[in-house]
Write a protein that holds these residues in place. Structure first.
Motif, short mmCIF file in Angstrom:
data_model
loop_
_atom_site.label_atom_id
_atom_site.label_comp_id
_atom_site.label_asym_id
_atom_site.label_seq_id
_atom_site.Cartn_x
_atom_site.Cartn_y
_atom_site.Cartn_z
N PRO A 190 60.62 40.57 57.36
CA PRO A 190 59.61 40.04 58.27
C PRO A 190 58.37 40.92 58.29
CG PRO A 190 61.32 41.15 59.50
CD PRO A 190 61.78 41.11 58.06
N ARG A 191 57.25 40.29 58.64
CA ARG A 191 55.99 41.02 58.72
C ARG A 191 56.06 42.02 59.86
NH1 ARG A 191 51.40 40.21 61.74
NH2 ARG A 191 52.24 38.26 62.56
N ARG A 192 55.61 43.24 59.63
CA ARG A 192 55.60 44.27 60.65
C ARG A 192 54.38 44.07 61.54
NH1 ARG A 192 60.37 46.77 60.84
NH2 ARG A 192 59.56 48.85 61.20
N VAL A 193 54.61 43.73 62.77
CA VAL A 193 53.53 43.41 63.68
C VAL A 193 52.92 44.69 64.23
CG1 VAL A 193 52.93 42.20 65.80
CG2 VAL A 193 54.66 41.25 64.27
N VAL A 194 51.59 44.73 64.28
CA VAL A 194 50.88 45.87 64.85
C VAL A 194 50.71 45.61 66.33
CG1 VAL A 194 48.82 47.30 64.74
CG2 VAL A 194 49.67 46.18 62.67
N ALA A 195 51.39 46.40 67.18
CA ALA A 195 51.34 46.18 68.63
C ALA A 195 51.65 47.48 69.35
CB ALA A 195 52.33 45.09 69.05
N VAL A 196 51.03 47.64 70.51
CA VAL A 196 51.33 48.82 71.32
C VAL A 196 52.70 48.63 71.96
CG1 VAL A 196 48.90 49.26 71.78
CG2 VAL A 196 50.19 47.87 73.37
N PRO A 197 53.43 49.71 72.23
CA PRO A 197 54.78 49.58 72.80
C PRO A 197 54.83 48.79 74.09
CG PRO A 197 54.42 51.81 71.99
CD PRO A 197 53.10 51.10 71.89
N ALA A 198 53.85 48.97 74.96
CA ALA A 198 53.87 48.24 76.23
C ALA A 198 53.78 46.73 76.01
CB ALA A 198 52.71 48.70 77.12
N ALA A 199 53.03 46.33 74.97
CA ALA A 199 52.93 44.90 74.65
C ALA A 199 54.25 44.38 74.12
CB ALA A 199 51.81 44.68 73.64
N ARG A 200 54.92 45.17 73.27
CA ARG A 200 56.24 44.75 72.76
C ARG A 200 57.23 44.58 73.91
NH1 ARG A 200 56.54 45.38 67.27
NH2 ARG A 200 54.98 46.72 66.32
N LYS A 201 57.23 45.52 74.83
CA LYS A 201 58.16 45.47 75.97
C LYS A 201 57.90 44.22 76.82
CE LYS A 201 59.79 48.25 79.90
NZ LYS A 201 59.50 47.29 80.97
N LEU A 202 56.62 43.95 77.11
CA LEU A 202 56.28 42.78 77.92
C LEU A 202 56.67 41.49 77.21
CD1 LEU A 202 55.00 41.55 80.43
CD2 LEU A 202 52.78 41.68 79.28
N ALA A 203 56.45 41.43 75.88
CA ALA A 203 56.81 40.23 75.13
C ALA A 203 58.31 39.98 75.18
CB ALA A 203 56.34 40.36 73.68
N ARG A 204 59.11 41.05 75.08
CA ARG A 204 60.56 40.90 75.16
C ARG A 204 60.97 40.37 76.53
NH1 ARG A 204 60.66 45.91 72.39
NH2 ARG A 204 61.12 47.00 74.34
N GLU A 205 60.36 40.93 77.60
CA GLU A 205 60.71 40.51 78.95
C GLU A 205 60.36 39.05 79.21
OE1 GLU A 205 58.58 43.31 81.29
OE2 GLU A 205 60.11 44.90 81.12
N LEU A 206 59.27 38.58 78.55
CA LEU A 206 58.85 37.20 78.73
C LEU A 206 59.52 36.25 77.75
CD1 LEU A 206 55.01 37.72 79.30
CD2 LEU A 206 56.79 37.35 81.01
N GLY A 207 60.34 36.79 76.84
CA GLY A 207 61.02 35.94 75.87
C GLY A 207 60.09 35.42 74.79
N LEU A 208 59.02 36.16 74.45
CA LEU A 208 58.04 35.72 73.47
C LEU A 208 58.26 36.44 72.14
CD1 LEU A 208 54.80 35.79 75.67
CD2 LEU A 208 56.23 33.81 75.12
N ASP A 209 57.90 35.76 71.07
CA ASP A 209 57.92 36.36 69.74
C ASP A 209 56.60 37.08 69.54
OD1 ASP A 209 58.01 37.05 67.10
OD2 ASP A 209 58.53 35.06 66.34
N ILE A 210 56.65 38.40 69.45
CA ILE A 210 55.43 39.20 69.33
C ILE A 210 54.63 38.84 68.09
CG2 ILE A 210 56.53 41.09 68.08
CD1 ILE A 210 53.94 41.53 70.89
N ALA A 211 55.32 38.31 67.06
CA ALA A 211 54.63 37.95 65.83
C ALA A 211 53.70 36.76 66.02
CB ALA A 211 55.65 37.64 64.73
N GLN A 212 53.91 35.99 67.08
CA GLN A 212 53.08 34.81 67.32
C GLN A 212 51.87 35.11 68.21
OE1 GLN A 212 53.81 31.99 65.71
NE2 GLN A 212 55.56 33.08 64.82
N VAL A 213 51.78 36.33 68.73
CA VAL A 213 50.70 36.67 69.67
C VAL A 213 49.49 37.19 68.90
CG1 VAL A 213 50.07 38.08 71.66
CG2 VAL A 213 52.42 37.24 71.43
N PRO A 214 48.33 36.53 69.01
CA PRO A 214 47.11 37.04 68.34
C PRO A 214 46.66 38.35 68.97
CG PRO A 214 46.86 34.73 69.04
CD PRO A 214 48.08 35.26 69.73
N GLY A 215 46.35 39.33 68.12
CA GLY A 215 45.93 40.62 68.62
C GLY A 215 44.42 40.77 68.64
N SER A 216 43.93 41.44 69.68
CA SER A 216 42.48 41.65 69.82
C SER A 216 42.09 43.10 69.57
CB SER A 216 42.03 41.23 71.22
OG SER A 216 42.66 42.03 72.21
N GLY A 217 43.07 43.96 69.29
CA GLY A 217 42.77 45.37 69.08
C GLY A 217 42.35 45.66 67.66
#
Length: 459
Positions: A152-179
C-alpha cells in the motif's frame, strides 16, 4: 480449494460479533491457531485463532462491521495453493523518495508513530476489500503463479491526524492533505469527516413495532463545523446495547440503605498484613461478596432470572457475582464464580486478577458470562450515591459506595463518629418484591456490621 472461516460461537447467548481489527493482511501466511482477527461481542473482546494453516486469501468483512455467529468472515488458501480474488483494483504506485522523507517529519508537539506499531482497535486496513454485502458469496477465484502482494501507498500524515482518523473509523489514505508534500493534518481529517457525514447522511432505522422512532440528532444552526462525529463501535456499542436491553426488559426499582462499616474497617486493617504476607491485596469487596453469598442463599429471588421466552422463573442454586470494572474502553463485568465456596483470600486473589486482566483486555469469554448477581463498586472513585443499571439477565445489582465518617446517634443517644456507607440495590420488580429487597439489604447489613458473623454462617 480455499476454506471458509466463519465467526464461531464465542460464549453462551452471543449471537453476533463486531470485527474490530484484522491482525493479518491478505496474502500473508497463517499458521494454525495463530490469532488473525480481533472480534468483540457484547461479552468480551477476543483474538480469534485461525482454524487452518495456509494464506489469508480474502477478508469478507470490513473492520467495524457486525456479523452474526456462523457468518463467513474470511477465505484461507491451503498451503501450496496460490490463489487470489479477481478484482478491478490496480496496484498503487510506490511513494516518491520525497514523500518517504516527509513521513519522518513530525509537527511540533506530536510524537512520531510507526504505521505498523499502533495498537488502536480502529486502525483502518488500506488493503481490505470494500464488500457491500459481507454475507454474499466470495468473488470468483483464479489461480496465479505468485503470492506477491502490492504494497500500500505510504501516506504522509502527522501522528495526531492518524490517531484522529483511526478514532473516526476513516481511511487515512482517502484524506486529502493540505500540508507540505500533501501531508495530512488534523484539520484535513476533520474536514474530510464532516464532508463524508454531509455527503452520505444515514437514514434512521425504522422503529421496532410498539416502540417510538429513534432520536435523530441535529446540530444547532451555526455550530455544524464545531462538532465531530464518531461511529458507535466496539465496547461502547456493546455497552449501549446492554443498557437498552436492561431498560426495556426489566422493571427497575431502587432500594437504598446504609451500613455502619466501623468494625469491618478495623478488621480489614488487622488482616491486611497477613494477606500481604501471602501476596494478596485485601480490599472491602471480598467481605461484601461473602455477605452477599449468605444473603442470596436466604433470599433466592435476588439470585434468579426470568426466561421470558418460556415464561419461567429460573432460581439458581449457585452464586456467581459479576463485578463492574471501569476500563479505558468502557465498563466490563467479569464474573467471580462459586463465591459461596471460596475463602476471603481466594476471593481477593480472583477479584484482583480479573480486574487487572479486564483493564488489559485479556479476559476469556467464559469469564464475562454466567453471573447470577452483580456489584458495582462506584465508591472506589468517590461516589456517594448511585442508581445502578441491572446487568441483564440478573435480577438485581448492588451499588457499593464510599465509606465516610459521619456523626451517628447511638443507642445511648450519644453522637459518635462512625464509618458509614450507602448501599443502593437496583432490582427487577417482576421477580423481587420491595419488602423482600429490603429484608435482603438488612441481611447484608447485619453481616457487614458484625463481620465475625461471616465466619459463623453456613453456606
Amino acid at each position: 480449494m480455499p476454506k471458509e472461516v466463519v465467526l464461531p460461537e464465542l460464549a453462551e447467548s452471543v449471537v453476533e460479533g463486531e470485527i474490530l481489527r484484522w491482525l493479518v493482511n491478505e496474502g500473508e501466511p497463517l499458521k494454525k491457531d495463530q490469532p488473525f482477527v480481533e472480534v468483540m461481542t457484547d461479552k468480551v473482546t477476543v483474538e480469534l485463532p485461525s482454524p487452518y494453516e495456509g494464506v489469508l486469501l480474502q477478508k469478507l468483512v470490513k473492520e467495524g462491521e457486525v456479523v452474526p455467529v456462523h457468518a463467513p468472515i474470511a477465505l484461507v488458501a491451503e498451503p501450496g495453493e496460490v490463489t487470489t480474488p479477481i478484482t478491478d483494483k490496480k496496484p498503487t504506485p510506490a511513494p516518491s523518495v520525497q514523500a518517504q522523507e516527509e513521513r519522518s517529519i513530525v509537527e511540533p508537539g506530536t510524537v512520531a508513530e510507526d504505521d505498523g506499531a499502533s495498537l488502536s482497535l480502529f486502525k483502518p486496513d488500506p488493503k481490505q476489500e470494500q464488500v457491500k454485502n459481507p454475507f454474499a458469496k466470495a468473488a470468483p477465484l483464479q489461480t496465479v503463479q505468485s503470492t506477491t502482494v502490492a504494497q500500500p501507498r505510504r501516506v504522509v500524515a502527522v501522528p495526531a491526524a492518524r490517531k484522529l482518523a483511526r478514532e473516526l473509523g476513516l481511511d487515512i489514505a482517502q484524506v486529502p492533505g493540505s500540508g507540505p508534500g500533501g501531508r495530512v493534518r488534523v484539520e484535513d481529517v476533520r474536514a474530510y469527516a464532516q464532508a463524508q457525514s454531509q455527503a452520505r447522511p444515514q437514514a434512521p432505522k425504522p422503529p421496532a413495532p410498539g416502540f417510538p422512532p429513534p432520536v435523530q440528532y441535529k446540530p444547532p444552526k451555526g455550530y455544524e463545523d464545531l462538532e465531530t462525529r464518531m461511529p458507535l463501535r466496539g465496547l461502547r456499542r456493546a455497552i449501549a446495547s446492554q443498557m437498552v436491553a436492561s431498560h426495556l426488559y426489566t422493571v427497575r426499582t431502587l432500594s437504598v440503605d446504609e451500613v455502619d462499616m466501623t468494625e469491618l474497617v478495623a478488621l480489614r486493617e488487622r488482616l491486611k498484613p497477613e494477606a500481604e504476607a501471602q501476596g494478596v491485596r485485601l480490599s472491602y469487596l471480598p467481605f461484601v461478596f461473602k455477605a452477599l453469598a449468605v444473603a442470596l442463599k436466604k433470599f433466592p429471588a435476588l439470585n434468579s432470572s426470568l426466561d421470558e421466552a418460556r415464561q419461567e422463573v429460573v432460581l439458581k442454586h449457585y452464586v456467581n457475582i459479576g463485578m463492574a470494572v471501569a476500563t479505558e474502553g468502557g465498563l466490563i463485568v467479569p464474573v467471580v464464580k462459586d463465591v459461596d465456596r471460596k475463602s476471603l483470600l481466594q476471593l481477593a486473589r480472583e477479584i484482583n486478577d480479573l480486574a487487572e486482566r479486564a483493564r488489559a483486555g485479556r479476559l476469556a469469554p467464559e469469564e464475562v458470562s454466567g453471573s447470577t448477581f452483580s456489584v458495582t463498586n462506584i465508591g472506589s472513585i468517590g461516589a456517594l450515591f448511585s442508581f445502578p443499571i441491572i446487568n441483564v439477565p440478573d435480577a438485581a445489582i448492588l451499588g457499593v459506595h464510599s465509606i465516610q465518617k459521619r456523626p451517628v446517634v447511638n443507642e445511648r443517644d450519644e453522637v459518635v463518629v462512625r464509618q458509614m456507607m450507602y448501599l443502593s440495590l437496583s432490582f427487577d420488580h417482576r421477580l423481587v418484591d420491595g419488602a423482600e429487597a429490603a429484608r435482603f439489604c438488612k441481611e447484608v447489613i447485619r453481616l457487614l456490621e458484625k463481620p465475625e458473623r461471616l465466619f459463623l454462617e453456613a453456606l
